[in-house]
Design a protein around this motif. Structure first.
Motif, PDB file in Angstrom:
ATOM      1  N   PRO A  82      35.939  33.141  49.599  1.00  0.00           N
ATOM      2  CA  PRO A  82      35.696  32.776  48.196  1.00  0.00           C
ATOM      3  C   PRO A  82      34.633  33.642  47.514  1.00  0.00           C
ATOM      4  N   ASP A  83      33.672  34.163  48.303  1.00  0.00           N
ATOM      5  CA  ASP A  83      32.593  34.911  47.643  1.00  0.00           C
ATOM      6  C   ASP A  83      32.990  36.329  47.248  1.00  0.00           C
ATOM      7  N   VAL A  84      34.182  36.780  47.647  1.00  0.00           N
ATOM      8  CA  VAL A  84      34.686  38.053  47.088  1.00  0.00           C
ATOM      9  C   VAL A  84      35.961  37.798  46.278  1.00  0.00           C
ATOM     10  N   SER A  85      36.170  36.539  45.853  1.00  0.00           N
ATOM     11  CA  SER A  85      37.362  36.296  45.032  1.00  0.00           C
ATOM     12  C   SER A  85      37.283  37.141  43.761  1.00  0.00           C
ATOM     13  N   GLU A  86      36.069  37.331  43.228  1.00  0.00           N
ATOM     14  CA  GLU A  86      35.840  38.338  42.176  1.00  0.00           C
ATOM     15  C   GLU A  86      34.915  39.391  42.769  1.00  0.00           C
ATOM     16  N   PHE A  87      35.259  40.618  42.636  1.00  0.00           N
ATOM     17  CA  PHE A  87      34.445  41.686  43.239  1.00  0.00           C
ATOM     18  C   PHE A  87      34.553  42.942  42.354  1.00  0.00           C
ATOM     19  N   HIS A  88      34.009  42.827  41.140  1.00  0.00           N
ATOM     20  CA  HIS A  88      34.172  43.904  40.162  1.00  0.00           C
ATOM     21  C   HIS A  88      33.216  45.070  40.435  1.00  0.00           C
TER      22      HIS A  88
END
Ligand code: HEM
Ligand code: HEM
Ligand code: SF4
Ligand code: SF4
Length: 390
Positions: free
Chosen positions: A80-86
């Motif tokens: 979950p902690d890299v579900s967004e990784f911009h």
């Protein structure tokens, strides 16, 4: 915060060996749950031999149309902690010269809002901040701009220009690459931040034909320093090279000149400069004795690109010689003419190199107001399919 350490046997293997290990570097930052999840996700990719990022991603900051590359994991439930990784592109200083203070400022901002992982630097030149959430983008942007940094380019815009370190550290620089790079970056901020082109457009500046930023292969507009008078020869230094005995001037210098214009009789070195093609070889081999001429400027080349769609291109000569002095009016006039034409008539996702191939160099030159010159071609055409306008 839960401590979720994933077993990473495949990645651990890459901590062995003499080269600095990126796995070790990532693990140094593994206090953050985002980085732990990144390691877990990467290990998974190693196991399955496929990437685990979803296609695309469209995020950014208010006012700009580029600069951030959005990215989402396709395993958000598991990691979950890299579900967004911009990724954020930050415009680097010309020539990548930093003070520790500047780097600490960047690190502090990134530690507060992102994964702490970076790429120093992206291939185009930007400082790359690797991995943050959408909600952090505006806070990062405002802290960056307060510290004097701006975003770099992405998308169908002018990308971040880059240059070799030029006059800062190199005696061969034929113009001030850093000043030029900074000038075009500032002049075309609008074109950099708000995509308005059919496709991307890159500018790279090298101080001499050694082309240390590989501008001829990696930029749509390549600006390569050169000279048009005589190579400067210091006869005493030539003698020193000859006496030192490490260099066979006849074989290693004169013998390797591509146009065979160096005459060496054992004591005196003479160059027929009218037939020198400025390849840099003799200067590279005898840097204490030879140096570029005094009448310096640059050659502008156009059209380099990677293979997609029509095949890879190295840049071709567009302007054989141009003086490069601030405020670079001639170059800017040329850029404006090319951008006008390509923006109007370029097809969607057509690089300027492909555009020129499609409409023909002759038409391109006519439209931007340049006269054809022999230097623009390696050889004349071999087929007789010549178009005439009667
Ligand atoms: C003495 C008689 C002829 C001579 C000297 C001659 C010569 C040539 C030459 C030099 C070419 C160009 C080849 C190339 O581009 O590499 C050519 C092409 C051609 N010729 Fe002839 N030709 C003759 C008769 C004919 C006849 C009688 C026909 C048809 C009935 C013909 C049909 C063609 C065609 C279709 C091409 C184009 C081929 C292509 O573009 O692939 N030729 N000819
Ligand atoms: C359904 C019938 C035909 C089809 C589908 C056809 C198709 C083609 C194609 C695809 C080309 C290559 C074009 C290019 O590379 O740009 C060509 C060239 C050519 N065709 Fe046809 N063709 C047909 C009938 C004919 C006929 C009946 C003749 C002559 C009596 C002819 C003479 C030629 C010639 C001379 C060329 C070479 C032109 C050049 O090289 O510039 N074709 N054709
Ligand atoms: S491109 Fe030329 S001027 Fe620039 S750093 Fe390399 S050798 Fe020096
Ligand atoms: S720069 Fe290259 S072409 Fe010119 S004289 Fe030296 S070796 Fe020959």
């Amino acid at each position: 915060m839960t401590d979720k350490k994933y077993p990473t046997p495949l990645l651990d293997d890459l901590e062995k060996g003499p080269w600095p290990s990126f796995v070790k570097e990532i693990k140094k930052s593994a206090k953050s749950p985002m980085v732990q999840d990144l390691l877990g996700l990467l290990e998974r990719s190693y196991e399955e031999k496929i990437g685990h990022w979803k296609h695309g991603g469209l995020v950014g900051v208010q006012g700009y149309g580029g600069g951030v590359i959005g990215r989402y994991s396709d395993l958000p439930a598991e990691f979950p902690d890299v579900s967004e990784f911009h990724t954020i592109r930050v415009n680097q200083p010309s020539g990548w010269f930093y003070t520790s203070d500047a780097l600490r400022t960047l690190c502090d901002i990134w530690d507060r809002h992102g994964s702490g992982l970076t790429n120093m630097h992206g291939s185009t030149g930007d400082i790359v901040f690797l991995g943050t959430k959408t909600t952090e983008l505006e806070p990062i942007f405002s802290e960056l701009t307060a510290a004097g940094f701006d975003l770099g380019g992405s998308g169908s815009d002018m990308r971040t220009p880059s240059c070799c370190n030029g006059m800062a550290r190199c005696e061969w620089a034929c113009y001030d690459t850093m000043a030029f790079c900074n000038d075009v970056t500032q002049t075309y901020q609008d074109e950099l931040h708000r995509p308005a082109f059919p496709y991307k457009f890159k500018i790279k500046a090298s101080g001499c034909p050694n082309d240390c930023v590989a501008s001829i292969a990696r930029s749509d507009m390549s600006v390569i320093g050169t000279w048009r008078d005589d190579i400067q020869i210091d006869p005493a230094a030539v003698k020193e090279y000859a006496l030192a005995g490490k260099l066979d001037i006849g074989k290693d210098v004169a013998g390797r000149c591509p146009t065979k214009v160096i005459d060496w009789d054992g004591t005196t070195l003479a160059i027929d400069n009218s037939n020198c093609v400025k390849c840099m070889h003799c200067i590279n081999v005898m840097p204490k004795a030879l140096s570029p001429g005094k009448d310096r400027g640059a050659t502008i080349l156009i059209g380099a690109k990677a293979p997609i769609v029509q095949g890879a291109l190295l840049a071709s000569v567009l302007v054989p010689f141009i003086k490069l002095e601030q405020p670079y009016e001639d170059v800017k006039e040329l850029i404006a003419a090319m951008w006008d034409l390509w923006a109007e008539h370029g097809k969607n996702r057509e690089r300027i190199g492909e555009f020129i191939q499609r409409i023909g160099l002759g038409n391109f030159l006519e439209q931007i107001g340049l006269d054809p010159a022999p230097e623009m071609v390696i050889q004349p055409r071999t087929n007789p399919y010549i178009f005439y306008n009667l």
